[in-house]
Design a protein around this motif. Structure first.
Motif, PDB file in Angstrom:
ATOM      1  N   ASP A   1      -9.571   6.300  39.243  1.00  0.00           N
ATOM      2  CA  ASP A   1      -9.338   5.760  40.471  1.00  0.00           C
ATOM      3  C   ASP A   1      -8.564   4.361  40.473  1.00  0.00           C
ATOM      4  N   ARG A   2      -8.217   3.790  39.291  1.00  0.00           N
ATOM      5  CA  ARG A   2      -7.497   2.616  39.080  1.00  0.00           C
ATOM      6  C   ARG A   2      -6.086   2.928  39.305  1.00  0.00           C
ATOM      7  N   LEU A   3      -5.586   4.123  39.255  1.00  0.00           N
ATOM      8  CA  LEU A   3      -4.386   4.665  39.569  1.00  0.00           C
ATOM      9  C   LEU A   3      -3.936   4.804  40.986  1.00  0.00           C
ATOM     10  N   ASN A   4      -2.819   4.375  41.139  1.00  0.00           N
ATOM     11  CA  ASN A   4      -2.428   4.148  42.784  1.00  0.00           C
ATOM     12  C   ASN A   4      -2.018   5.808  43.036  1.00  0.00           C
ATOM     13  N   PRO A   5      -2.617   6.524  44.143  1.00  0.00           N
ATOM     14  CA  PRO A   5      -2.329   7.906  44.228  1.00  0.00           C
ATOM     15  C   PRO A   5      -1.118   7.799  45.270  1.00  0.00           C
ATOM     16  N   ASP A   6      -0.408   6.781  45.521  1.00  0.00           N
ATOM     17  CA  ASP A   6       0.658   6.580  46.479  1.00  0.00           C
ATOM     18  C   ASP A   6       1.805   6.345  45.800  1.00  0.00           C
ATOM     19  N   HIS A   7       1.561   6.257  44.217  1.00  0.00           N
ATOM     20  CA  HIS A   7       2.583   6.028  43.484  1.00  0.00           C
ATOM     21  C   HIS A   7       3.279   7.446  43.185  1.00  0.00           C
ATOM     22  N   GLY A   8       4.589   7.479  43.061  1.00  0.00           N
ATOM     23  CA  GLY A   8       5.216   8.610  43.013  1.00  0.00           C
ATOM     24  C   GLY A   8       4.869   9.570  41.843  1.00  0.00           C
ATOM     25  N   HIS A   9       4.432   9.026  40.655  1.00  0.00           N
ATOM     26  CA  HIS A   9       3.951   9.652  39.536  1.00  0.00           C
ATOM     27  C   HIS A   9       3.132   9.114  38.631  1.00  0.00           C
ATOM     28  N   PRO A  10       2.004   8.860  39.284  1.00  0.00           N
ATOM     29  CA  PRO A  10       0.790   8.374  38.622  1.00  0.00           C
ATOM     30  C   PRO A  10       0.407   9.079  37.174  1.00  0.00           C
ATOM     31  N   SER A  11       0.049   8.243  36.046  1.00  0.00           N
ATOM     32  CA  SER A  11      -0.280   8.730  34.802  1.00  0.00           C
ATOM     33  C   SER A  11      -0.753   7.697  34.052  1.00  0.00           C
ATOM     34  N   PRO A  12      -1.402   8.115  33.051  1.00  0.00           N
ATOM     35  CA  PRO A  12      -2.486   7.133  32.271  1.00  0.00           C
ATOM     36  C   PRO A  12      -1.558   6.229  31.266  1.00  0.00           C
ATOM     37  N   ALA A  13      -0.084   6.367  31.497  1.00  0.00           N
ATOM     38  CA  ALA A  13       0.710   5.457  30.830  1.00  0.00           C
ATOM     39  C   ALA A  13       0.782   4.092  31.406  1.00  0.00           C
ATOM     40  N   GLU A  14       0.297   3.877  32.618  1.00  0.00           N
ATOM     41  CA  GLU A  14       0.095   2.648  33.513  1.00  0.00           C
ATOM     42  C   GLU A  14      -0.475   1.771  32.771  1.00  0.00           C
ATOM     43  N   PRO A  15      -0.497   0.481  33.182  1.00  0.00           N
ATOM     44  CA  PRO A  15      -1.437  -0.703  32.790  1.00  0.00           C
ATOM     45  C   PRO A  15      -2.766  -0.623  33.520  1.00  0.00           C
ATOM     46  N   ILE A  16      -3.646   0.220  32.893  1.00  0.00           N
ATOM     47  CA  ILE A  16      -4.925   0.299  33.387  1.00  0.00           C
ATOM     48  C   ILE A  16      -5.997   0.274  32.281  1.00  0.00           C
ATOM     49  N   TRP A  17      -5.416   0.196  31.000  1.00  0.00           N
ATOM     50  CA  TRP A  17      -6.421   0.342  29.914  1.00  0.00           C
ATOM     51  C   TRP A  17      -6.769  -1.125  29.513  1.00  0.00           C
ATOM     52  N   ALA A  18      -8.308  -1.049  29.357  1.00  0.00           N
ATOM     53  CA  ALA A  18      -8.899  -2.342  29.046  1.00  0.00           C
ATOM     54  C   ALA A  18      -9.344  -1.997  27.503  1.00  0.00           C
ATOM     55  N   PRO A  19      -9.276  -2.802  26.541  1.00  0.00           N
ATOM     56  CA  PRO A  19      -9.756  -2.659  25.160  1.00  0.00           C
ATOM     57  C   PRO A  19     -10.984  -3.106  25.208  1.00  0.00           C
ATOM     58  N   LEU A  20     -11.930  -2.461  24.379  1.00  0.00           N
ATOM     59  CA  LEU A  20     -13.508  -2.820  24.237  1.00  0.00           C
ATOM     60  C   LEU A  20     -13.929  -4.016  23.933  1.00  0.00           C
ATOM     61  N   ALA A  21     -12.873  -4.473  22.998  1.00  0.00           N
ATOM     62  CA  ALA A  21     -13.018  -5.823  22.277  1.00  0.00           C
ATOM     63  C   ALA A  21     -12.727  -7.228  23.007  1.00  0.00           C
TER      64      ALA A  21
END
Length: 340
Positions: free
Chosen positions: A267-287
């Motif tokens: 749900d951090r992806l924007n569904p209104d974006h033309g092509h939402p994908s895991p490549a977007e800046p949504i990743w939070a490193p654990l450390a």
């Protein structure tokens, strides 16, 4: 849809199939397929053998210029017994058609590699049983995760998915230590990231998700290779809970730096974006400490200060029938030719 994945509890059996005439899988028919099938058709065959099931939406987004043309070609492949299909019944809306490898497709694949169909491990009843499997939603969800990356490359041709291993292939190689849902490599001009994927739909307990980190620690020790682990969650609320438990487990490892972990939520992806994908800046490193830094997929290797992935360090793909790992990227479009 990757921003709102279908849960297993939403599936309620199968919709009745309409009677459709199909060609019998004879030797003469297989000879006819030699000139009927395109490189794209053979790519679909290989991908279904590797990943078991793909939806019509996933296949057309990756390999066809439009949904209409993709649906028409998939229908032809079904009529030729190259593919089989089924359609789950869901609570709300209509599920897309789900495609699996058909008997004629298995014969084509076996022939390409000089094997008998039985050497592929193919049995039609076993292949179709995925329609009733309790992990169907999970399997389709993992495929959606990767096919959105492939679909993204059609609009960003400088990017590419260089590897996508199925859960079955991962288990065959690492099952004594860990059972990833997939292994992948994502390449852009800015960098390349290899990773194991843990795809979560909220059906497992939080402690069980966190305990999986121990297996990846054992794998890193056994192989002397540091491979990041990406944990994909359905909601940001669950991500907060899982991150808390993951961090405690990760911190207690003997060598936590050998197991880089990052999390993201659908749900951090924007569904209104033309092509939402895991490549977007949504990743939070654990450390990461402090702030709420989120990074695109290709930047994670630099965030962890890891060396660029090397083909020498890639897990071996051999010794698995049919022996040739399918390329996840579809072949270039070919000039149109008549199929009849």
């Amino acid at each position: 849809m990757i921003t709102n994945p279908t849960r297993q509890r939403a599936l309620h059996g199968l919709k009745p199939a309409r009677p459709t005439p199909r060609v019998a899988n004879s030797v003469e028919h297989q000879a006819t397929l030699a000139w009927r099938l395109t490189p794209r058709d053979k790519w679909i065959i290989r991908m279904l053998h590797e990943h078991r099931v793909l939806t019509a939406t996933q296949i057309t987004a990756c390999a066809f210029p439009s949904f209409r043309s993709g649906r028409q070609r998939l229908r032809e492949l079904f009529q030729w017994s190259v593919l089989d299909r089924f359609q789950p019944a869901i609570v709300l809306g209509t599920a897309p058609m789900h495609y699996v490898l058909g008997p004629a497709g298995a014969a084509v694949l076996a022939g390409e590699h000089g094997l008998d169909v039985k050497d592929l491990g193919y049995r039609r009843d076993r292949t179709m049983s995925i329609a009733h499997h309790q992990r169907l939603a999970h399997t389709v969800g993992v495929s959606e995760w990767f096919t959105t990356l492939i679909a993204r490359t059609r609009h960003h041709p400088e990017e590419t998915l260089r590897a996508w291993w199925s859960e079955v292939r991962c288990v065959r190689h690492f099952g004594d230590l860990v059972r990833p849902d997939a292994y992948g490599r994502w390449h852009t001009p800015a960098g390349e990231t290899e990773f194991f994927l843990e795809f979560d739909l909220g059906t497992e307990t939080v402690p069980r998700v966190a305990r999986k980190i121990h297996g990846y620690a054992h794998l890193a020790t056994a192989t002397a290779i540091t491979t990041p682990v990406l944990v994909w969650l359905p909601t940001s609320r669950r991500e907060v809970t899982v991150r808390r438990q993951l961090h405690r487990t990760w911190h207690d490892l003997d060598q936590p730096h050998r197991v880089p972990v990052a999390t993201a939520a659908a749900d951090r992806l924007n569904p209104d974006h033309g092509h939402p994908s895991p490549a977007e800046p949504i990743w939070a490193p654990l450390a990461a400490t402090g702030g709420d830094a989120r990074y695109p997929l290709h930047d994670l290797t630099d965030v962890w200060n890891l060396p660029a992935p090397s083909t020498m360090n890639a897990p071996a793909a051999g010794a698995t029938p049919p022996g040739v790992l399918p390329m996840p990227m579809p072949p270039p479009r070919q000039p149109r030719r008549f199929s009849r």
